[in-house]
Design an enzyme around this catalytic site. Structure first.
Site, mmCIF file in Angstrom:
data_model
loop_
_atom_site.group_PDB
_atom_site.id
_atom_site.type_symbol
_atom_site.label_atom_id
_atom_site.label_comp_id
_atom_site.label_asym_id
_atom_site.label_seq_id
_atom_site.Cartn_x
_atom_site.Cartn_y
_atom_site.Cartn_z
ATOM 1 C CE1 TYR A 146 -139.879 4.400 -25.146
ATOM 2 C CE2 TYR A 146 -137.669 3.545 -24.793
ATOM 3 C CZ TYR A 146 -139.031 3.341 -24.887
ATOM 4 O OH TYR A 146 -139.532 2.080 -24.718
ATOM 5 C CE LYS A 195 -156.186 7.059 -26.248
ATOM 6 N NZ LYS A 195 -157.195 5.983 -26.348
ATOM 7 C CG ASP A 227 -157.587 2.617 -27.536
ATOM 8 O OD1 ASP A 227 -157.354 3.030 -28.685
ATOM 9 O OD2 ASP A 227 -158.496 3.084 -26.828
ATOM 10 C CG ASP A 251 -141.053 -0.512 -25.654
ATOM 11 O OD1 ASP A 251 -140.274 -1.417 -26.002
ATOM 12 O OD2 ASP A 251 -141.383 -0.309 -24.462
ATOM 13 C CG ASP A 255 -142.186 -6.446 -26.058
ATOM 14 O OD1 ASP A 255 -141.241 -6.299 -26.870
ATOM 15 O OD2 ASP A 255 -142.012 -6.607 -24.836
HETATM 16 C C1 IPM Z 1 -136.683 -2.401 -26.755
HETATM 17 C C2 IPM Z 1 -136.441 -2.391 -25.276
HETATM 18 C C3 IPM Z 1 -135.842 -1.052 -24.906
HETATM 19 C C4 IPM Z 1 -136.849 0.009 -25.292
HETATM 20 C C5 IPM Z 1 -135.449 -0.911 -23.423
HETATM 21 C C6 IPM Z 1 -134.501 -2.015 -23.006
HETATM 22 C C7 IPM Z 1 -134.883 0.426 -23.103
HETATM 23 O O1 IPM Z 1 -137.613 -2.666 -24.588
HETATM 24 O O2 IPM Z 1 -135.701 -2.292 -27.518
HETATM 25 O O3 IPM Z 1 -137.844 -2.510 -27.155
HETATM 26 O O4 IPM Z 1 -137.773 0.293 -24.525
HETATM 27 O O5 IPM Z 1 -136.707 0.567 -26.375
HETATM 28 MG MG MG Z 2 -139.252 -3.135 -25.815
#
Ligand code: IPM
Ligand code: MG
Length: 360
Positions: A146, A195, A227, A251, A255
């Site tokens: 990032y 990884k 993975d 990230d 999710d």
């Molecule tokens: C999160 C989001 C952000 C990230 C994006 C919106 C830049 O997906 O907070 O997880 O990738 O960190």
């Molecule tokens: Mg995210």
């Protein structure tokens, strides 16, 4: 206690859910004799509209000068909102990255647990959901891909893009310490995800993490390849207590972890700096499609406010009260539309906020 909180309503459903979280914080103030002063700043699309950039220096300075930050959500829809015609460094999400870096928020805590009342929403097999799970992803937030050097250029007539994944041992040490401290207050188990079979940054990650582990003899450290972790999360989520990982893996995995709870509208998060300072926000996004309709689920933001009380203000009893109120409201059968199931009572965003306040 007197505290200053910077509030960032942001875009989409951000303003509505933040209003409910503030209501809850005000109720906590009344009950426990605290005084919270709020200062609003702009960030994301609304800041682009008003100031031309997703986060101004003044807004960042305001946040920095406060005791904690509460954020709703930022962003819109690519291809629909004109913000996305701007260069990447001027889009809404760039505000988020800028505030993370600007406030030194290196530790991103993303809990994912399955509420008994919401088990039917879990997309996993019943035999897995029945077991339940309760994990927290500790994601490094200000390093890695990032924030590494990036560029797109033509090399020998071929368009070429480069992103850099860089970590130094100090960055790894401080996030690893956070993960071990958190594990010490939970089930004493850290799974560090990397990884290391391919990446140098991962090999340094696991070496430094093993070193840090020596200071936490009660906590078990295991390494897992990313993975495999993606697979294990849907196969046997119960095995996870604390997942420690770098920015990009975190990230993606966070999710996935939130999805298996079946209710992303319930999940809070904290982004912590060195010391007590932190920024607190729901794990979900700005959901522009349902903005302004009073149907958004404010619980993730309310639970983020609880994390704020716990981590930045050391108000454990107050945080417990907010979390208990959320569980009670679910037990009492109230649901916003995203978590609605048969036999429950459907409520809107502001009504949900009121129900929580009544139970604090
Ligand atoms: C999160 C989001 C952000 C990230 C994006 C919106 C830049 O997906 O907070 O997880 O990738 O960190
Ligand atoms: Mg995210």
């Amino acid at each position: 206690m007197k505290k200053n909180i910077t509030v960032i309503p942001g875009d989409g459903i951000g303003p509505e859910i933040v209003t409910e979280a503030k209501k809850v914080l005000d109720t906590v103030c009344e009950k426990y004799g605290h005084e919270f002063a709020y200062t609003e700043i702009l960030m994301g699309g609304c800041s682009i509209d008003a100031c031309g950039v997703p986060l101004t220096e003044e807004a960042l300075a305001t946040a920095k000068a406060s005791d904690a930050v509460l954020l709703g959500a930022v962003g819109g829809v690519v291809g629909k909102d004109k913000w996305y015609e701007l260069p990447p460094n001027l889009r809404p999400e760039a505000g988020l990255l800028a505030i993370r870096k600007g406030l030194g928020l290196f530790a991103n805590l993303r809990p994912a647990y399955l509420y008994d009342e919401l088990k039917s929403a879990c997309p996993l097999k019943e035999s897995i959901a029945e077991e339940g799970f309760d994990m927290i992803v500790v994601r490094e937030l200000t390093g890695g891909l990032y924030f590494g050097e990036r560029k797109t250029e033509e090399i020998d007539g071929v368009m070429t893009a480069i992103d850099t994944l860089k970590y130094d041992e100090n960055e790894i040490t401080r996030i690893a310490k956070k993960a071990f401290e958190i594990a010490g207050k939970r089930r004493n188990n850290v799974i560090s995800v990397d990884k290391a079979n391919v990446l140098d940054s991962s090999r340094l990650w696991s070496k430094v993490t093993a070193e840090v582990a020596k200071d936490y003899p009660d906590v078990t450290l295991t390494n897992m390849l990313v993975d495999n972790c993606a697979m294990q999360l849907v196969k046997n989520p119960k095995q996870f207590d604390v997942i420690l990982t770098e920015n990009m893996f975190g990230d993606i995995l966070s999710d996935e972890a939130s999805m298996i709870t079946g209710s992303i509208g319930m999940l809070p998060s904290a982004s912590l700096a060195e010391g007590k300072f932190g920024l607190y926000e729901p794990s979900h996004g700005a959901a522009p499609d349902i903005a302004g309709k009073n149907i958004a689920n404010p619980l993730a933001t309310i639970l983020s406010a609880a994390m704020l009380l716990r981590y930045s203000f050391d108000m454990d009893a107050e945080a417990d009260a907010v979390e208990a109120a959320v569980r009670q409201v679910l037990k009492d059968g109230y649901r916003t539309v995203d978590i609605m199931s048969e036999g429950c009572k459907l409520v809107g965003c502001s009504e949900m906020g009121d129900l929580i306040c009544e139970r604090i």
